[in-house]
Design a protein around this motif. Structure first.
Motif, PDB file in Angstrom:
ATOM      1  N   ALA A  12       0.833  -1.207   0.000  1.00  0.00           N
ATOM      2  CA  ALA A  12       0.000   0.000   0.000  1.00  0.00           C
ATOM      3  C   ALA A  12       0.867   1.256   0.000  1.00  0.00           C
ATOM      4  CB  ALA A  12      -0.934  -0.012   1.207  1.00  0.00           C
ATOM      5  N   VAL A  13       1.950   1.256   0.769  1.00  0.00           N
ATOM      6  CA  VAL A  13       2.854   2.415   0.803  1.00  0.00           C
ATOM      7  C   VAL A  13       3.508   2.616  -0.558  1.00  0.00           C
ATOM      8  CG1 VAL A  13       5.030   3.256   1.787  1.00  0.00           C
ATOM      9  CG2 VAL A  13       3.247   2.342   3.279  1.00  0.00           C
ATOM     10  N   VAL A  14       3.938   1.545  -1.192  1.00  0.00           N
ATOM     11  CA  VAL A  14       4.562   1.653  -2.519  1.00  0.00           C
ATOM     12  C   VAL A  14       3.556   2.186  -3.532  1.00  0.00           C
ATOM     13  CG1 VAL A  14       5.537   0.286  -4.425  1.00  0.00           C
ATOM     14  CG2 VAL A  14       6.321  -0.090  -2.083  1.00  0.00           C
ATOM     15  N   LEU A  15       2.329   1.672  -3.496  1.00  0.00           N
ATOM     16  CA  LEU A  15       1.290   2.155  -4.409  1.00  0.00           C
ATOM     17  C   LEU A  15       0.989   3.636  -4.160  1.00  0.00           C
ATOM     18  CD1 LEU A  15      -0.822   1.519  -6.593  1.00  0.00           C
ATOM     19  CD2 LEU A  15      -2.401   0.964  -4.746  1.00  0.00           C
ATOM     20  N   PHE A  16       0.900   4.025  -2.902  1.00  0.00           N
ATOM     21  CA  PHE A  16       0.647   5.424  -2.558  1.00  0.00           C
ATOM     22  C   PHE A  16       1.784   6.317  -3.071  1.00  0.00           C
ATOM     23  CE2 PHE A  16       0.748   8.974   0.535  1.00  0.00           C
ATOM     24  CZ  PHE A  16      -0.495   9.511   0.237  1.00  0.00           C
ATOM     25  N   ALA A  17       3.028   5.892  -2.891  1.00  0.00           N
ATOM     26  CA  ALA A  17       4.179   6.667  -3.368  1.00  0.00           C
ATOM     27  C   ALA A  17       4.153   6.782  -4.892  1.00  0.00           C
ATOM     28  CB  ALA A  17       5.484   6.018  -2.899  1.00  0.00           C
TER      29      ALA A  17
ATOM     30  N   ILE B 197       1.444   9.362  -5.818  1.00  0.00           N
ATOM     31  CA  ILE B 197       1.925  10.720  -5.514  1.00  0.00           C
ATOM     32  C   ILE B 197       2.957  11.157  -6.555  1.00  0.00           C
ATOM     33  CG2 ILE B 197       3.225  12.108  -3.835  1.00  0.00           C
ATOM     34  CD1 ILE B 197       0.325  11.601  -3.057  1.00  0.00           C
ATOM     35  N   THR B 198       3.860  10.277  -6.935  1.00  0.00           N
ATOM     36  CA  THR B 198       4.878  10.601  -7.938  1.00  0.00           C
ATOM     37  C   THR B 198       4.237  10.949  -9.272  1.00  0.00           C
ATOM     38  OG1 THR B 198       6.443   9.131  -6.833  1.00  0.00           O
ATOM     39  CG2 THR B 198       6.942   9.733  -9.112  1.00  0.00           C
ATOM     40  N   VAL B 199       3.258  10.172  -9.688  1.00  0.00           N
ATOM     41  CA  VAL B 199       2.574  10.449 -10.957  1.00  0.00           C
ATOM     42  C   VAL B 199       1.867  11.801 -10.890  1.00  0.00           C
ATOM     43  CG1 VAL B 199       0.656   9.695 -12.437  1.00  0.00           C
ATOM     44  CG2 VAL B 199       2.349   8.045 -11.656  1.00  0.00           C
ATOM     45  N   CYS B 200       1.209  12.075  -9.781  1.00  0.00           N
ATOM     46  CA  CYS B 200       0.524  13.370  -9.642  1.00  0.00           C
ATOM     47  C   CYS B 200       1.510  14.527  -9.683  1.00  0.00           C
ATOM     48  CB  CYS B 200      -0.287  13.398  -8.341  1.00  0.00           C
ATOM     49  SG  CYS B 200      -1.716  12.315  -8.361  1.00  0.00           S
ATOM     50  N   VAL B 201       2.626  14.417  -9.006  1.00  0.00           N
ATOM     51  CA  VAL B 201       3.639  15.480  -9.006  1.00  0.00           C
ATOM     52  C   VAL B 201       4.219  15.675 -10.404  1.00  0.00           C
ATOM     53  CG1 VAL B 201       5.957  16.076  -8.172  1.00  0.00           C
ATOM     54  CG2 VAL B 201       4.207  15.295  -6.567  1.00  0.00           C
ATOM     55  N   LEU B 202       4.504  14.582 -11.088  1.00  0.00           N
ATOM     56  CA  LEU B 202       5.054  14.704 -12.450  1.00  0.00           C
ATOM     57  C   LEU B 202       4.039  15.326 -13.403  1.00  0.00           C
ATOM     58  CD1 LEU B 202       7.067  11.378 -12.786  1.00  0.00           C
ATOM     59  CD2 LEU B 202       7.951  13.700 -12.489  1.00  0.00           C
ATOM     60  N   CYS B 203       2.773  14.969 -13.277  1.00  0.00           N
ATOM     61  CA  CYS B 203       1.731  15.581 -14.114  1.00  0.00           C
ATOM     62  C   CYS B 203       1.634  17.079 -13.825  1.00  0.00           C
ATOM     63  CB  CYS B 203       0.382  14.904 -13.886  1.00  0.00           C
ATOM     64  SG  CYS B 203       0.268  13.278 -14.644  1.00  0.00           S
ATOM     65  N   TYR B 204       1.666  17.450 -12.571  1.00  0.00           N
ATOM     66  CA  TYR B 204       1.612  18.873 -12.203  1.00  0.00           C
ATOM     67  C   TYR B 204       2.805  19.626 -12.795  1.00  0.00           C
ATOM     68  CZ  TYR B 204       1.944  23.122  -9.517  1.00  0.00           C
ATOM     69  OH  TYR B 204       2.070  24.436  -9.152  1.00  0.00           O
ATOM     70  N   LEU B 205       4.004  19.041 -12.647  1.00  0.00           N
ATOM     71  CA  LEU B 205       5.195  19.703 -13.193  1.00  0.00           C
ATOM     72  C   LEU B 205       5.125  19.817 -14.705  1.00  0.00           C
ATOM     73  CD1 LEU B 205       7.991  18.135 -10.980  1.00  0.00           C
ATOM     74  CD2 LEU B 205       7.113  20.488 -10.903  1.00  0.00           C
ATOM     75  N   PHE B 206       4.611  18.804 -15.367  1.00  0.00           N
ATOM     76  CA  PHE B 206       4.486  18.839 -16.827  1.00  0.00           C
ATOM     77  C   PHE B 206       3.525  19.939 -17.256  1.00  0.00           C
ATOM     78  CE2 PHE B 206       2.286  17.464 -20.702  1.00  0.00           C
ATOM     79  CZ  PHE B 206       3.366  17.424 -21.576  1.00  0.00           C
ATOM     80  N   ILE B 207       2.398  20.041 -16.572  1.00  0.00           N
ATOM     81  CA  ILE B 207       1.398  21.042 -16.934  1.00  0.00           C
ATOM     82  C   ILE B 207       1.874  22.445 -16.571  1.00  0.00           C
ATOM     83  CG2 ILE B 207      -0.923  21.883 -16.355  1.00  0.00           C
ATOM     84  CD1 ILE B 207      -1.733  18.904 -16.135  1.00  0.00           C
ATOM     85  N   SER B 208       2.512  22.594 -15.432  1.00  0.00           N
ATOM     86  CA  SER B 208       2.919  23.932 -14.995  1.00  0.00           C
ATOM     87  C   SER B 208       4.118  24.472 -15.774  1.00  0.00           C
ATOM     88  CB  SER B 208       3.236  23.932 -13.500  1.00  0.00           C
ATOM     89  OG  SER B 208       4.385  23.154 -13.244  1.00  0.00           O
ATOM     90  N   THR B 209       4.916  23.638 -16.407  1.00  0.00           N
ATOM     91  CA  THR B 209       6.083  24.126 -17.145  1.00  0.00           C
ATOM     92  C   THR B 209       5.795  24.316 -18.629  1.00  0.00           C
ATOM     93  OG1 THR B 209       6.877  21.864 -17.435  1.00  0.00           O
ATOM     94  CG2 THR B 209       7.732  23.110 -15.547  1.00  0.00           C
ATOM     95  N   LYS B 210       4.579  24.018 -19.075  1.00  0.00           N
ATOM     96  CA  LYS B 210       4.238  24.270 -20.479  1.00  0.00           C
ATOM     97  C   LYS B 210       4.142  25.770 -20.703  1.00  0.00           C
ATOM     98  CE  LYS B 210       1.054  21.854 -22.475  1.00  0.00           C
ATOM     99  NZ  LYS B 210      -0.201  21.136 -22.749  1.00  0.00           N
TER     100      LYS B 210
END
Length: 117
Positions: A72-77, A80-93
């Motif tokens: 569960a911890v690995v899945l949660f991490a 979270i990683t996917v969400c952070v990467l998506c945010y960074l991708f969208i915010s740096t466009k």
């Protein structure tokens, strides 16, 4: 109706003599011989497997809980990683649209009318 449980060696390697079911002083409905090679008992369901609390079953449960917790911890991490990467991708466009170099406009009806005459 009764069943015979043959003698067996328990987990401590002690010979337990055979007995018939139901046992004297036991449940009259327990007419089947149930259990494993190292523990046998009289029961009312021939498909019954665990009559007693076994410490190894507790440790298996704890091990399963620890394993599931780690998963569960690995899945949660990962989420979270996917969400952070998506945010960074969208915010740096780039904020503005790219300029294609073509500015298309609708022609005026007046401009068309004057060119026809």
């Amino acid at each position: 109706m009764s069943a015979e449980c043959s003698s067996y060696l328990n987990a401590d390697k002690v010979l337990v003599s055979g007995f018939s079911c139901p046992r004297a002083g036991g449940d009259a409905r327990a007419v089947y011989c149930c259990g494993f090679q190292d523990v046998k008992y009289c029961c009312d369901d021939p498909h019954s497997f665990f009559p007693y609390e076994h410490s190894y079953m507790w440790w298996l449960s704890v091990g399963a809980l620890v394993g599931l917790s780690i998963a569960a911890v690995v899945l949660f991490a990962f989420i979270i990683t996917v969400c952070v990467l998506c945010y960074l991708f969208i915010s740096t466009k780039p904020r503005s649209k790219l300029d294609t170099g073509l500015h298309l406009q609708m022609a005026d009806s007046e401009a068309r009318g004057s060119s026809i005459c």
